[in-house]
Design a protein around this motif. Structure first.
Motif, PDB file in Angstrom:
ATOM      1  N   HIS A 117       0.793  -1.224   0.000  1.00 53.12           N
ATOM      2  CA  HIS A 117       0.000   0.000   0.000  1.00 53.12           C
ATOM      3  C   HIS A 117       0.831   1.282   0.000  1.00 53.12           C
ATOM      4  O   HIS A 117       0.264   2.367  -0.008  1.00 53.12           O
ATOM      5  N   GLU A 118       2.152   1.163   0.015  1.00 53.12           N
ATOM      6  CA  GLU A 118       2.984   2.357   0.015  1.00 53.12           C
ATOM      7  C   GLU A 118       4.105   2.213  -1.018  1.00 53.12           C
ATOM      8  O   GLU A 118       5.075   1.485  -0.807  1.00 53.12           O
ATOM      9  N   TYR A 119       3.941   2.889  -2.129  1.00 50.80           N
ATOM     10  CA  TYR A 119       4.943   2.890  -3.191  1.00 50.80           C
ATOM     11  C   TYR A 119       5.010   4.309  -3.726  1.00 50.80           C
ATOM     12  O   TYR A 119       4.018   4.819  -4.249  1.00 50.80           O
ATOM     13  N   TYR A 120       6.167   4.955  -3.566  1.00 51.17           N
ATOM     14  CA  TYR A 120       6.253   6.372  -3.892  1.00 51.17           C
ATOM     15  C   TYR A 120       7.695   6.774  -4.201  1.00 51.17           C
ATOM     16  O   TYR A 120       8.636   6.024  -3.921  1.00 51.17           O
ATOM     17  N   LEU A 121       7.861   7.957  -4.785  1.00 56.25           N
ATOM     18  CA  LEU A 121       9.193   8.488  -5.052  1.00 56.25           C
ATOM     19  C   LEU A 121       9.866   8.838  -3.737  1.00 56.25           C
ATOM     20  O   LEU A 121       9.331   9.593  -2.935  1.00 56.25           O
ATOM     21  N   LEU A 122      11.065   8.310  -3.535  1.00 55.37           N
ATOM     22  CA  LEU A 122      11.815   8.591  -2.317  1.00 55.37           C
ATOM     23  C   LEU A 122      12.796   9.746  -2.504  1.00 55.37           C
ATOM     24  O   LEU A 122      12.874  10.650  -1.680  1.00 55.37           O
ATOM     25  N   SER A 123      13.541   9.724  -3.605  1.00 55.50           N
ATOM     26  CA  SER A 123      14.518  10.790  -3.825  1.00 55.50           C
ATOM     27  C   SER A 123      14.898  10.867  -5.295  1.00 55.50           C
ATOM     28  O   SER A 123      14.686   9.919  -6.061  1.00 55.50           O
ATOM     29  N   SER A 124      15.444  11.993  -5.676  1.00 61.04           N
ATOM     30  CA  SER A 124      15.970  12.148  -7.030  1.00 61.04           C
ATOM     31  C   SER A 124      17.163  13.080  -6.981  1.00 61.04           C
ATOM     32  O   SER A 124      17.289  13.921  -6.083  1.00 61.04           O
TER      33      SER A 124
END
Length: 389
Positions: free
Chosen positions: A301-308
């Motif tokens: 349920h948690e999948y997201y951009l962490l860093s770039s």
């Protein structure tokens, strides 16, 4: 009895204070003792994320006892208790398995088709609606000298699904240091905040690899990823002779869940060396371009951009005999993820392209506690820009 009670209170007070306050970590390779950057440090109780800088340093405030998870795709994951971090600076050694050789994986499908499926599945699994608290940082360099800097703390509210992502941005704090000449277009200053998150969530930077002719331009190889048994590594390299500007890519993905964990690319040296020089006024001759995006997958349920992290360098043709070298380096760190949406007025939404156009709003020294602390070198650069007349 009263004395025993007093001793217990003193002991409790001392223990509590030892567990609270500022935590300082230095992440190093266990064998070489070299600092490790881009290590994710997560306070599990609050789900706050922090990223180590070029010196391997991470600092954050702790308001209660918590487990602290330390992760990096090239090192073994460690979990520590905050009560064990008693030094002013706590050195944590991470065990690397870089020397282990990855084996080539033979697949029935061409890796390009696998990549297409990976992107589609990753886009479908990205958690929306959601709220990301993001710290951004940008350095601007002209003719070898740093002349401008900005950073900010923002909230991105992301909605939509399957290639139809939308985001609203609320800026909490921001600052800009230095001056930009009026002839420098906005698009030279790194992030276009209006669409950057949409690009990251659509994996737009991988689109060249999905084109039909990409099989002729690139070599696709899938390898085992011994650093993590759950992952595979897809390496995509431009074939010689390189025509036009092309990048070499590295894509780490979860082989069971079919989601992308990390993607990075860098323009090939041959692209730069063989590029046809543009001489028309306003043209740009690129000599540097690279980026790295990391995504976090927690359960289902948690999948997201962490860093770039992005860096670009090019020579701009101003006049026939006048050239200007411009370099921009950007960081983007998601310090906190939430599936709770926030309410706001439309007038509060940030709609500009970059923070340098926004009036400074400084309430705290957020740059020291917002996910990515500056290195001494970066602090020197920022101070030198601020001291310019």
């Amino acid at each position: 009895m009263r004395r025993l009670l007093l001793l217990m209170l003193v002991f409790h007070f001392s223990l509590t204070n030892a567990q609270l306050g500022d935590i300082h970590l230095i992440l190093k390779d266990a064998e070489t003792l070299a600092p490790i950057d881009d290590v994710t440090v997560t306070v599990l109780r609050t789900k706050q994320n922090h990223l180590s800088n070029a010196e391997g340093r991470v600092s954050f405030a702790l308001t209660g006892v918590s487990s602290i998870q330390i992760t990096h795709t090239q090192y073994e994951t460690q979990t520590l208790r905050s009560t064990a971090l008693k030094e002013k600076e706590n050195v944590v050694l991470l065990k690397s398995v870089v020397n282990t050789l990855d084996e080539i994986i033979i697949t029935k499908q061409h890796p390009q088709k696998i990549l297409k499926t990976l992107i589609e599945n990753s886009v479908a699994k990205l958690t929306t609606p959601c709220r990301l608290k993001v710290y951004s940082r940008e350095f601007f360099k002209r003719n070898g000298n740093y002349v401008f800097y900005n950073d900010g703390l923002m909230n991105f509210q992301i909605s939509g699904k399957n290639k139809d992502f939308k985001n609203s941005i609320l800026v909490e704090q921001n600052r800009s240091i230095g001056l930009i000449d009026t002839d420098v277009p906005n698009d030279l200053l790194g992030y276009d905040l209006n669409n950057i998150m949409e690009n990251y969530y659509n994996f737009k930077y991988l689109e060249p690899l999905l084109e039909a002719r990409a099989k002729k331009d690139y070599d696709f190889v899938i390898k085992s990823y011994t650093k993590n048994d759950n992952y595979y590594l897809m390496v995509v390299n431009a074939l010689d002779p390189v025509k036009g500007f092309k990048d070499d890519y590295s894509i780490i993905y979860d082989k069971k869940k079919k989601v992308i964990i990390e993607v990075s690319s860098s323009v090939t040296p041959n692209s730069v060396a063989n590029a046809h020089e543009k001489t028309a006024v306003g043209a740009r001759n690129m000599y540097k371009s690279n980026f790295k995006n990391s995504y976090r997958f927690n359960g289902e349920h948690e999948y997201y951009l962490l860093s770039s992290r992005e860096e670009i360098g090019f020579e701009r043709v101003d006049k026939k005999e006048i050239r200007t070298e411009i370099e921009v380096r950007n960081y983007f760190v998601t310090t906190n993820f939430s599936q709770n949406e926030f309410t706001f007025k439309e007038s509060e939404v940030f709609k500009d392209k970059a923070l340098f156009n926004l009036k400074d709003k400084i309430l705290t020294d957020y740059w020291n506690v917002s996910g990515l602390i500056p290195t001494p070198e970066e602090e020197t650069i920022i101070k030198s820009i601020a001291d310019e007349p």
